[in-house]
Scaffold this motif. Sequence first.
Motif, PDB file in Angstrom:
ATOM      1  N   ARG A   1       0.854  -1.194   0.000  1.00  0.00           N
ATOM      2  CA  ARG A   1       0.000   0.000   0.000  1.00  0.00           C
ATOM      3  C   ARG A   1       0.882   1.232   0.000  1.00  0.00           C
ATOM      4  O   ARG A   1       1.899   1.276   0.701  1.00  0.00           O
ATOM      5  CB  ARG A   1      -0.918   0.006   1.221  1.00  0.00           C
ATOM      6  CG  ARG A   1      -1.855   1.192   1.244  1.00  0.00           C
ATOM      7  CD  ARG A   1      -3.051   0.968   2.124  1.00  0.00           C
ATOM      8  NE  ARG A   1      -3.956   2.121   2.059  1.00  0.00           N
ATOM      9  CZ  ARG A   1      -5.173   2.122   2.560  1.00  0.00           C
ATOM     10  NH1 ARG A   1      -5.658   1.036   3.169  1.00  0.00           N
ATOM     11  NH2 ARG A   1      -5.927   3.203   2.477  1.00  0.00           N
ATOM     12  N   TRP A   2       0.509   2.252  -0.786  1.00  0.00           N
ATOM     13  CA  TRP A   2       1.324   3.457  -0.919  1.00  0.00           C
ATOM     14  C   TRP A   2       0.757   4.635  -0.141  1.00  0.00           C
ATOM     15  O   TRP A   2       1.442   5.658  -0.025  1.00  0.00           O
ATOM     16  CB  TRP A   2       1.436   3.856  -2.388  1.00  0.00           C
ATOM     17  CG  TRP A   2       2.211   2.885  -3.229  1.00  0.00           C
ATOM     18  CD1 TRP A   2       2.737   1.689  -2.844  1.00  0.00           C
ATOM     19  CD2 TRP A   2       2.538   3.034  -4.611  1.00  0.00           C
ATOM     20  NE1 TRP A   2       3.372   1.084  -3.899  1.00  0.00           N
ATOM     21  CE2 TRP A   2       3.258   1.881  -4.992  1.00  0.00           C
ATOM     22  CE3 TRP A   2       2.280   4.019  -5.569  1.00  0.00           C
ATOM     23  CZ2 TRP A   2       3.747   1.700  -6.300  1.00  0.00           C
ATOM     24  CZ3 TRP A   2       2.751   3.846  -6.866  1.00  0.00           C
ATOM     25  CH2 TRP A   2       3.484   2.697  -7.229  1.00  0.00           C
ATOM     26  N   ASP A   3      -0.477   4.551   0.364  1.00  0.00           N
ATOM     27  CA  ASP A   3      -1.081   5.703   1.042  1.00  0.00           C
ATOM     28  C   ASP A   3      -1.605   5.297   2.408  1.00  0.00           C
ATOM     29  O   ASP A   3      -1.752   4.103   2.705  1.00  0.00           O
ATOM     30  CB  ASP A   3      -2.220   6.284   0.198  1.00  0.00           C
ATOM     31  CG  ASP A   3      -3.417   5.346   0.127  1.00  0.00           C
ATOM     32  OD1 ASP A   3      -4.373   5.544   0.882  1.00  0.00           O
ATOM     33  OD2 ASP A   3      -3.366   4.383  -0.684  1.00  0.00           O
ATOM     34  N   ASN A   4      -1.880   6.294   3.238  1.00  0.00           N
ATOM     35  CA  ASN A   4      -2.375   6.029   4.594  1.00  0.00           C
ATOM     36  C   ASN A   4      -3.894   6.156   4.700  1.00  0.00           C
ATOM     37  O   ASN A   4      -4.446   6.154   5.802  1.00  0.00           O
ATOM     38  CB  ASN A   4      -1.707   6.973   5.596  1.00  0.00           C
ATOM     39  CG  ASN A   4      -2.181   8.415   5.444  1.00  0.00           C
ATOM     40  OD1 ASN A   4      -2.730   8.790   4.400  1.00  0.00           O
ATOM     41  ND2 ASN A   4      -1.954   9.229   6.470  1.00  0.00           N
ATOM     42  N   GLY A   5      -4.557   6.302   3.560  1.00  0.00           N
ATOM     43  CA  GLY A   5      -6.007   6.413   3.566  1.00  0.00           C
ATOM     44  C   GLY A   5      -6.522   7.765   3.986  1.00  0.00           C
ATOM     45  O   GLY A   5      -7.715   7.923   4.223  1.00  0.00           O
TER      46      GLY A   5
ATOM     47  N   ALA B   1       1.206  11.548  -9.018  1.00  0.00           N
ATOM     48  CA  ALA B   1       0.754  12.912  -9.317  1.00  0.00           C
ATOM     49  C   ALA B   1      -0.688  12.916  -9.819  1.00  0.00           C
ATOM     50  O   ALA B   1      -1.492  13.780  -9.442  1.00  0.00           O
ATOM     51  CB  ALA B   1       1.673  13.555 -10.347  1.00  0.00           C
ATOM     52  N   GLN B   2      -1.031  11.941 -10.652  1.00  0.00           N
ATOM     53  CA  GLN B   2      -2.395  11.867 -11.172  1.00  0.00           C
ATOM     54  C   GLN B   2      -3.384  11.554 -10.056  1.00  0.00           C
ATOM     55  O   GLN B   2      -4.473  12.154  -9.984  1.00  0.00           O
ATOM     56  CB  GLN B   2      -2.458  10.813 -12.278  1.00  0.00           C
ATOM     57  CG  GLN B   2      -1.700  11.216 -13.534  1.00  0.00           C
ATOM     58  CD  GLN B   2      -1.522  10.081 -14.527  1.00  0.00           C
ATOM     59  OE1 GLN B   2      -1.829   8.920 -14.236  1.00  0.00           O
ATOM     60  NE2 GLN B   2      -1.033  10.398 -15.713  1.00  0.00           N
ATOM     61  N   ALA B   3      -3.016  10.633  -9.174  1.00  0.00           N
ATOM     62  CA  ALA B   3      -3.896  10.311  -8.049  1.00  0.00           C
ATOM     63  C   ALA B   3      -4.003  11.486  -7.092  1.00  0.00           C
ATOM     64  O   ALA B   3      -5.084  11.767  -6.546  1.00  0.00           O
ATOM     65  CB  ALA B   3      -3.367   9.074  -7.320  1.00  0.00           C
ATOM     66  N   ALA B   4      -2.885  12.193  -6.880  1.00  0.00           N
ATOM     67  CA  ALA B   4      -2.887  13.363  -6.000  1.00  0.00           C
ATOM     68  C   ALA B   4      -3.789  14.458  -6.552  1.00  0.00           C
ATOM     69  O   ALA B   4      -4.526  15.115  -5.799  1.00  0.00           O
ATOM     70  CB  ALA B   4      -1.463  13.885  -5.822  1.00  0.00           C
TER      71      ALA B   4
ATOM     72  N   ALA C   1      -9.062   8.290  -3.653  1.00  0.00           N
ATOM     73  CA  ALA C   1      -8.424   8.561  -4.940  1.00  0.00           C
ATOM     74  C   ALA C   1      -6.946   8.209  -4.915  1.00  0.00           C
ATOM     75  O   ALA C   1      -6.354   7.881  -5.955  1.00  0.00           O
ATOM     76  CB  ALA C   1      -8.613  10.025  -5.304  1.00  0.00           C
ATOM     77  N   LEU C   2      -6.321   8.272  -3.745  1.00  0.00           N
ATOM     78  CA  LEU C   2      -4.887   8.013  -3.644  1.00  0.00           C
ATOM     79  C   LEU C   2      -4.550   6.558  -3.977  1.00  0.00           C
ATOM     80  O   LEU C   2      -3.440   6.263  -4.422  1.00  0.00           O
ATOM     81  CB  LEU C   2      -4.389   8.354  -2.242  1.00  0.00           C
ATOM     82  CG  LEU C   2      -4.538   9.828  -1.820  1.00  0.00           C
ATOM     83  CD1 LEU C   2      -4.108  10.005  -0.372  1.00  0.00           C
ATOM     84  CD2 LEU C   2      -3.728  10.744  -2.736  1.00  0.00           C
ATOM     85  N   ARG C   3      -5.476   5.652  -3.763  1.00  0.00           N
ATOM     86  CA  ARG C   3      -5.208   4.243  -4.047  1.00  0.00           C
ATOM     87  C   ARG C   3      -4.999   3.988  -5.533  1.00  0.00           C
ATOM     88  O   ARG C   3      -4.413   2.977  -5.925  1.00  0.00           O
ATOM     89  CB  ARG C   3      -6.364   3.379  -3.534  1.00  0.00           C
ATOM     90  CG  ARG C   3      -6.554   3.424  -2.028  1.00  0.00           C
ATOM     91  CD  ARG C   3      -7.640   2.467  -1.592  1.00  0.00           C
ATOM     92  NE  ARG C   3      -7.883   2.556  -0.148  1.00  0.00           N
ATOM     93  CZ  ARG C   3      -8.768   1.829   0.508  1.00  0.00           C
ATOM     94  NH1 ARG C   3      -9.514   0.944  -0.151  1.00  0.00           N
ATOM     95  NH2 ARG C   3      -8.927   1.967   1.808  1.00  0.00           N
ATOM     96  N   GLY C   4      -5.485   4.898  -6.355  1.00  0.00           N
ATOM     97  CA  GLY C   4      -5.358   4.714  -7.799  1.00  0.00           C
ATOM     98  C   GLY C   4      -3.937   4.717  -8.294  1.00  0.00           C
ATOM     99  O   GLY C   4      -3.642   4.153  -9.352  1.00  0.00           O
ATOM    100  N   ALA C   5      -3.015   5.322  -7.533  1.00  0.00           N
ATOM    101  CA  ALA C   5      -1.625   5.402  -7.983  1.00  0.00           C
ATOM    102  C   ALA C   5      -1.001   4.016  -8.085  1.00  0.00           C
ATOM    103  O   ALA C   5      -0.435   3.647  -9.117  1.00  0.00           O
ATOM    104  CB  ALA C   5      -0.816   6.283  -7.030  1.00  0.00           C
ATOM    105  N   ARG C   6      -1.079   3.245  -7.018  1.00  0.00           N
ATOM    106  CA  ARG C   6      -0.483   1.905  -7.044  1.00  0.00           C
ATOM    107  C   ARG C   6      -1.197   1.012  -8.054  1.00  0.00           C
ATOM    108  O   ARG C   6      -0.562   0.228  -8.767  1.00  0.00           O
ATOM    109  CB  ARG C   6      -0.526   1.263  -5.656  1.00  0.00           C
ATOM    110  CG  ARG C   6       0.267  -0.045  -5.574  1.00  0.00           C
ATOM    111  CD  ARG C   6       0.136  -0.718  -4.217  1.00  0.00           C
ATOM    112  NE  ARG C   6       1.059  -1.831  -4.083  1.00  0.00           N
ATOM    113  CZ  ARG C   6       0.852  -3.048  -4.589  1.00  0.00           C
ATOM    114  NH1 ARG C   6      -0.261  -3.284  -5.275  1.00  0.00           N
ATOM    115  NH2 ARG C   6       1.747  -4.012  -4.429  1.00  0.00           N
TER     116      ARG C   6
END
Length: 397
Positions: free
Chosen positions: A263-267, A299-302, A313-318
């Motif tokens: 996982r790349w984000d903390n939710g 960057a796109q997810a951000a 939306a942040l989960r879309g990066a990984r």
Amino acid sequence: MTETVYDAVVVGGGPSGATIATDLAREGHRVLLLDRAGRIKPCGGAVPPRLLKDFEIPHHLLVARARSARMIAPSNRTVDMPVGEIGYVGMVDRDVFDEWLRERAAQAGAERRTGTFETIERKEGQPPTVCYREQRGGEIQRVRTRLVIGADGARSAVAAQNIAGAERMKCVFAYHEIIQSPANDSDHFDASRCDVFYQGRLSPDFYAWVFPHGETASVGVGSANKGFSLRGAVARMRGDLELDGCETIRREGAPIPLKPLKRWDNGADVIVAGDAAGVVAPASGEGIYYAMMGGRCVAQAAAQFLATGQPAALRGARKAFMREHGKVFWVLGMMQHFWYSSDKRRERFVTMCADRDVQQLTWEAYMNKRLVRAKPVAHVRIFLKDCAHLLGLKAPA
């Protein structure tokens, strides 16, 4: 005076962080790029043509063009793999290349600051506050931001403090010495060739390398074995190759991850990228292209997060990165696990590299950053040859 609240604070100004800062700034977001001064990551510096195209990198940043690779087996048997009609592998110096990327981010509108990340402070109902020091022992500086993006390397402080399991990331430790290139080419050194050593005496579980950088060269080694002397291996290699008399310009070492985090984000308000997210290719250790592509996904997810305020939306990066490159990482991981486990297997691996089908598909996959599906007959031949080597049915030529 109203306090500035940034849309994003990007911690780390390597290829991934600088790419994220550029992409977000170009979309009009208020971005702060925070980077430590003077740090250069140990790196062979190879970049494929697709990187130059996808990220609009000018060719003047290339310090050399490698037109072949030489694989060296434990027995010292060599196999040359010419790039052929596909072109060349570009080589960059990370100190110049990374600074160019950071400056491009600034020109796009990102604000640059020098500092070392400390922690994130949170107060209910307020955006997170990034705390950093401009110099060791200096006063804590604070900036508020809607989103924190950690691109601060394999031992990322941002990831360790905010992403579950990040502190357990497995790494290969890399060390290299940048040396003055020999005045003349020889069988030991060719300014247009990358040499890769698959020898247990130089690395018990990875590989060693000599990569040309024009007037300089990178001589390095990687290993996850903490008891193995990386400096000693480089010294032996330089002596064997008659490079010990070349001037040493600088020495660098760092951990390099070889498996993406789950996982790349903390939710909520933190996401990581580049080495902090573990996007370095297994087996090859290639990281520049994947850092920049992973950075673009982040960057796109951000941007979507900033537009909607939805942390999901942040989960879309990984997801986007693994959809494009996950299969390649899986294949390379299996290769490393099996072929790098003993000198007997390394010998067979180098033998396989002499096969023309293997060479062509390897270069096409490297240059285009995807598995090649257009030649099923060649894939069948490679599969059968690979099985023969795995079973020990085919002796080294």
